[in-house]
Design a protein around this motif. Sequence first.
Motif, PDB file in Angstrom:
ATOM      1  N   LEU A 122     -42.524  23.983 -38.551  1.00 43.90           N
ATOM      2  CA  LEU A 122     -41.178  24.102 -38.333  1.00 43.90           C
ATOM      3  C   LEU A 122     -40.404  22.719 -38.828  1.00 43.90           C
ATOM      4  O   LEU A 122     -39.193  22.630 -39.343  1.00 43.90           O
ATOM      5  CB  LEU A 122     -40.622  24.201 -36.959  1.00 43.90           C
ATOM      6  CG  LEU A 122     -41.227  25.703 -36.550  1.00 43.90           C
ATOM      7  CD1 LEU A 122     -41.069  25.891 -34.977  1.00 43.90           C
ATOM      8  CD2 LEU A 122     -40.188  26.777 -36.940  1.00 43.90           C
ATOM      9  N   LEU A 123     -41.064  21.637 -38.777  1.00 45.81           N
ATOM     10  CA  LEU A 123     -40.630  20.321 -38.947  1.00 45.81           C
ATOM     11  C   LEU A 123     -40.394  19.950 -40.508  1.00 45.81           C
ATOM     12  O   LEU A 123     -39.385  19.319 -40.913  1.00 45.81           O
ATOM     13  CB  LEU A 123     -41.414  19.091 -38.521  1.00 45.81           C
ATOM     14  CG  LEU A 123     -41.025  17.827 -38.414  1.00 45.81           C
ATOM     15  CD1 LEU A 123     -39.627  17.589 -37.695  1.00 45.81           C
ATOM     16  CD2 LEU A 123     -42.071  16.751 -37.870  1.00 45.81           C
ATOM     17  N   LYS A 124     -41.205  20.534 -41.318  1.00 43.89           N
ATOM     18  CA  LYS A 124     -41.199  20.603 -42.835  1.00 43.89           C
ATOM     19  C   LYS A 124     -41.123  19.145 -43.248  1.00 43.89           C
ATOM     20  O   LYS A 124     -40.102  18.731 -44.040  1.00 43.89           O
ATOM     21  CB  LYS A 124     -39.816  21.467 -43.429  1.00 43.89           C
ATOM     22  CG  LYS A 124     -39.850  22.766 -42.893  1.00 43.89           C
ATOM     23  CD  LYS A 124     -38.641  23.352 -43.205  1.00 43.89           C
ATOM     24  CE  LYS A 124     -38.622  24.761 -42.788  1.00 43.89           C
ATOM     25  NZ  LYS A 124     -36.984  25.613 -43.024  1.00 43.89           N
TER      26      LYS A 124
ATOM     27  N   GLU B 292     -46.409  24.104 -28.147  1.00 43.13           N
ATOM     28  CA  GLU B 292     -46.907  25.348 -28.265  1.00 43.13           C
ATOM     29  C   GLU B 292     -45.862  26.485 -27.756  1.00 43.13           C
ATOM     30  O   GLU B 292     -45.711  27.543 -28.220  1.00 43.13           O
ATOM     31  CB  GLU B 292     -48.254  25.812 -27.621  1.00 43.13           C
ATOM     32  CG  GLU B 292     -49.290  24.608 -27.986  1.00 43.13           C
ATOM     33  CD  GLU B 292     -50.579  24.966 -27.555  1.00 43.13           C
ATOM     34  OE1 GLU B 292     -50.855  25.734 -26.626  1.00 43.13           O
ATOM     35  OE2 GLU B 292     -51.543  24.328 -27.964  1.00 43.13           O
ATOM     36  N   THR B 293     -45.166  26.120 -26.548  1.00 45.18           N
ATOM     37  CA  THR B 293     -44.193  27.043 -25.938  1.00 45.18           C
ATOM     38  C   THR B 293     -42.869  27.040 -26.449  1.00 45.18           C
ATOM     39  O   THR B 293     -42.013  27.878 -26.064  1.00 45.18           O
ATOM     40  CB  THR B 293     -44.495  27.136 -24.411  1.00 45.18           C
ATOM     41  OG1 THR B 293     -44.255  26.011 -24.107  1.00 45.18           O
ATOM     42  CG2 THR B 293     -46.075  27.527 -24.107  1.00 45.18           C
ATOM     43  N   ALA B 294     -42.482  25.962 -26.958  1.00 45.72           N
ATOM     44  CA  ALA B 294     -41.027  25.662 -27.253  1.00 45.72           C
ATOM     45  C   ALA B 294     -40.987  24.818 -28.563  1.00 45.72           C
ATOM     46  O   ALA B 294     -40.500  23.627 -28.802  1.00 45.72           O
ATOM     47  CB  ALA B 294     -40.239  24.976 -26.428  1.00 45.72           C
ATOM     48  N   PRO B 295     -41.864  25.187 -29.950  1.00 43.54           N
ATOM     49  CA  PRO B 295     -42.008  24.301 -30.803  1.00 43.54           C
ATOM     50  C   PRO B 295     -40.703  24.057 -31.870  1.00 43.54           C
ATOM     51  O   PRO B 295     -40.625  23.112 -32.387  1.00 43.54           O
ATOM     52  CB  PRO B 295     -43.113  25.201 -31.729  1.00 43.54           C
ATOM     53  CG  PRO B 295     -42.880  26.511 -31.060  1.00 43.54           C
ATOM     54  CD  PRO B 295     -42.734  26.431 -29.702  1.00 43.54           C
ATOM     55  N   THR B 296     -39.745  24.986 -31.590  1.00 33.46           N
ATOM     56  CA  THR B 296     -38.520  25.075 -32.453  1.00 33.46           C
ATOM     57  C   THR B 296     -37.756  23.845 -31.848  1.00 33.46           C
ATOM     58  O   THR B 296     -37.086  23.075 -32.623  1.00 33.46           O
ATOM     59  CB  THR B 296     -37.786  26.290 -32.310  1.00 33.46           C
ATOM     60  OG1 THR B 296     -38.596  27.374 -33.235  1.00 33.46           O
ATOM     61  CG2 THR B 296     -36.493  26.276 -32.918  1.00 33.46           C
ATOM     62  N   GLU B 297     -37.580  23.859 -30.516  1.00 33.08           N
ATOM     63  CA  GLU B 297     -36.854  22.918 -29.941  1.00 33.08           C
ATOM     64  C   GLU B 297     -37.366  21.574 -30.264  1.00 33.08           C
ATOM     65  O   GLU B 297     -36.649  20.418 -30.308  1.00 33.08           O
ATOM     66  CB  GLU B 297     -36.439  23.065 -28.293  1.00 33.08           C
ATOM     67  CG  GLU B 297     -35.723  24.483 -28.013  1.00 33.08           C
ATOM     68  CD  GLU B 297     -36.449  25.625 -28.027  1.00 33.08           C
ATOM     69  OE1 GLU B 297     -37.746  25.522 -28.641  1.00 33.08           O
ATOM     70  OE2 GLU B 297     -35.987  26.817 -27.798  1.00 33.08           O
TER      71      GLU B 297
END
Length: 307
Positions: free
Chosen positions: A71-73, A289-294
Amino acid sequence: MGVTTEISEFHYLPLQAEALGVSVPAVERLTLTLPDGRELSALRYGTGAPAVTLLHGAGLNAHTWDTTVLLLKEPVLAIDLAGHGDSSWRDDADYSGRALAPDIALALQEWTTQPQILVGQSLGGLTAAAVASTHPELVRELVIVDITPGIDTSGGPSALRAFYEGPTDFATRDELVDRAMSLGFGSTRPETARGVFLNTRVRPDGRIEWKHHFAHLAARALAMPSSGDAGPGAVLDAGGWDDLAAAAAPITLVRAARGFVTEPDAEDFRRRVPGSHIVAIDATHNVQETAPTELAELIRAAFVSPA
């Protein structure tokens, strides 16, 4: 006995990337031989010089960050702490942040070319603080995820203790997956199987064993309770507050709402570390693992902050 052919440790990345709608970055495993002969292992994602280094918590490994990295890219370095993943175990079983920090400092000198946004979860957070204290030139910003030096995490949840105090070797990984799910770990069987695969290895005799030292120390302590053997409790580091006070880099504490750091713990952190930034995320202790987007968004914000 038949020959077991292992699939690649990167086998799961394309499936994860497809589910997230992102591309698969280039990724390679790095190995650094330390002055005492031990090996430190890491994953380097993306092309170009990494500006972010990730340090995992106790009992985990660099792959715990896979989803966050996707997600970080951005180019990222994720290190297996000593005693975890593909890094060597310590003979003294000292897994305190201050004991692990010299390894990380050497790795940053070898594998990075600029001060890092250093992100550490749990044990990795205490280690990151020690690195920032002793090598300020290597750390641009410090992000500590769901840990403070005032929290004793050595006991852990009873189910987790039962998990690691059981057998240390198994006939198949399916046995471990069954055991993990019976104790409430893992949301789905495929996801649990992925975690088990990435945290275990096949011994020469064909048996499956944990990669990380903690499971073996926990089992040994259970068998010999009066031996004085160092166990998972050795992750605590009384000097953590001093490390944070000495760090020159900006500091952010990420508090998992369903994790280890309570609101009073966070307020204690704010009082002891003036100028620190505290962010609460709805997640369990393993925020990556449980909030990787945030978490990825929070790390990305550090890229645009003044260096």
